[in-house]
Enzyme design. Structure first.
Site: not given
Ligand code: AMP
Ligand code: MG
Length: 527
Positions: A109, A202, A209, A279-280, A289
């Protein structure tokens, strides 16, 4: 119902269809939780201490109908830091899952992204505004919902740079400093430290996704899955007509085709996403992302910018097409409960291969300045790539120099500046000469008029890309309090294929100091 706001000139029409048409969470607010049978949760951005606008994208402000007065206003900084809502904004975080590094990760999420609403601009286009780094949501798990300045600068600049390169992408409206620190352990080595925080706004027609479809499917929530797919088609693919399985199959084939074209574009410009988890991946085929992404300097299909990926190199440059296809298979599996059999989905997967190969051939013709890509041209570029890898040749500089290649005088001299290692150049010089002879012969066979060839190549082979070290230099300056570099680099990246006399330093190959420096040669996921 569209709501209109008019406050000191900032004027948006909101039409928040995702909230209106998809099932939501009964609970409001950021308490961390599993959210079932729902695709979104209402949650407000958490206000920050001292918002300050650091940069905006001129093109995005124009698209959204914002004037100079709006951009410099205190209200702009407040709204796009998450401190103030305009009438019609109805903030929410969306619910999705995903496969991370090949493994099902369950509910993920929007952990730090909060959408403010879907605005309709004067041209009738839908643009969802989403703050990244705006504080905790139900999906933040153990994290803080915030983003550091360095990763926000990277997302802001790369979103716009990709757009100007002609690569489908989510956009960035603004970069706002929060005036608050965020604690991060950048190298995951037990040395957390405070860093300045920021929020990027953004913008995209849709932030849906692959993982949005995977989550309800994994939970057996087939009706939620169906509602989501019907909604995605209605809102984001309105040109698709028909009903039932045929419509769903057409949709999947289009997602597949768009994804193929997207990845072919990444390969054209030398972009490595770095975290191609499901998810990306956007259903619209947008780059989404921006985390530990990177740009190819010396041509190397095995390079991954992501330190977390260093072991398996799943997300290395050369594997991106295969990974995209793998992700599409996950999406096909997710929507398979809506199909009686697997044939239509298999056809959608097959469409990926066909679309990728067509886009790739088109790119080969454009990069080499040919009227079309013939079978032996694919071999021509494959052999070039192998040589470039062996001899450590800068991808961007090589292809840019190829535009001025003189088929009547095929020598390696005009390419000297593209080599990182003079010894490797000398060792491979005979093979490069052979290759240039082959290329010269190919150009003489079915030639394009010289000016047309050059123009075709100029537009396919950018001079300016967001090299890792360029972004890092801007970050170093920004962390020392000098924000001017952000706008300077954005300005250069607005016209990546133009010569831009006076800006040549932004086209220079990676300097030696950047070879092994964090942020330049590798990036952690910490952001
Ligand atoms: P990502 O690898 O950046 O695509 O992130 C994977 C998941 O981690 C997604 O659900 C993001 O919303 C969550 N996420 C990444 N960084 C944070 C953060 N600093 N606080 C809360 N959720 C995060
Ligand atoms: Mg992400």
């Amino acid at each position: 119902m569209p709501g209109t706001s008019m406050l000191q000139g900032m004027n948006f029409d909101f039409d928040n269809r995702l909230l209106a048409e998809l099932p939501g969470d009964a609970e409001t607010g950021p308490r961390r939780r599993e959210v079932r049978h729902a695709l979104w949760s209402r949650v407000s951005p958490t206000p920050v201490a001292a918002p300050r606008t650091l940069a905006v994208s001129r093109e995005m402000t124009e698209i959204l109908g914002l004037g100079e007065v709006d951009i410099v206003s205190e209200q702009f900084a407040q709204v796009f830091a998450g401190n103030m809502l305009l009438p019609g904004m109805d903030p929410f975080a969306s619910n999705y899952g995903g496969h991370q590094f090949g493994h099902w990760a369950g509910q993920l999420g929007d952990g730090r992204a909060i959408s403010l609403g879907e605005t309709i601009n004067a041209a009738g286009q839908r643009w969802e505004l989403q703050l990244k780094g705006a504080g905790p949501t139900p999906y933040s798990r153990s994290a803080d919902g915030r983003a550091v300045l360095r990763s926000s600068i990277r997302e802001f600049l790369c979103s716009e740079a990709m757009h100007h390169l002609g690569v489908p992408t989510t956009r960035a409206l603004s970069l706002v400093a929060t005036g608050e620190d965020v604690v991060r352990d950048m190298f995951y080595d037990g040395h957390p430290k405070p860093e300045p925080g920021a929020v990027v706004c953004r913008v995209a027609p849709s932030f849906l996704r692959f993982g949005h479809f995977e989550l309800p499917s994994s939970r057996g929530e087939v009706e939620v899955l169906r509602q989501l797919l019907d909604f995605a088609i209605r809102r984001d693919f309105p040109h698709l007509q028909g009903s039932g399985e045929t419509l769903y199959a057409d949709w999947f084939t289009e997602v597949s085709t768009r994804t193929a074209r997207l990845v072919a574009e990444w390969m054209r410009v030398g972009f490595v996403h770095g975290v191609m988890n499901t998810d990306n991946l956007s259903i619209l085929g947008l780059t989404i992302d921006y985390g530990p992404y990177g740009w190819i300097d010396a041509y190397d299909p095995d390079w991954t910018p992501n330190t977390t990926d260093a072991g398996g190199r799943r997300y290395r440059f050369g594997w991106q097409p295969a990974v995209a296809r793998w992700n599409l298979v996950r999406l096909a599996q997710a929507i398979s409960p809506l199909f009686a059999g697997g044939e239509a989905l298999q056809a959608g997967i097959d469409a990926f291969g066909a679309a990728y190969s067509a886009a790739d051939r088109d790119n080969i013709a454009r990069k080499l300045g040919l009227s079309e890509c013939r079978d032996d041209d694919a071999a021509l570029i494959r052999d070039l790539h192998a040589l470039m890898q062996a001899a450590e040749v800068d991808m961007t500089l090589w292809f840019r120099a190829l535009m001025d290649f003189d088929a009547d005088a095929p020598t390696l001299t005009p390419f000297d500046h593209a080599f990182y290692d003079a010894a490797k150049r000398d060792t491979h010089a005979p093979q490069f000469h052979d290759w240039l002879q082959r290329y010269a012969a190919r150009l003489r066979d079915a030639p394009l008029p010289a000016a047309d060839r050059r123009e075709k190549m100029r537009l396919a082979n950018p001079k300016y890309v967001l090299r890792n070290y360029l972004a890092q230099q801007v970050i170093d300056r920004a962390e020392a309090g000098d924000m001017a570099g952000i706008g300077e680099l954005l300005e250069v990246m607005r016209r990546p294929c133009d010569e831009q006399p006076g800006n040549e330093r932004f086209a220079a190959k990676r300097p030696d100091w950047a070879r092994d420096r964090a942020g330049c040669s590798m990036l952690s996921c910490s952001s």
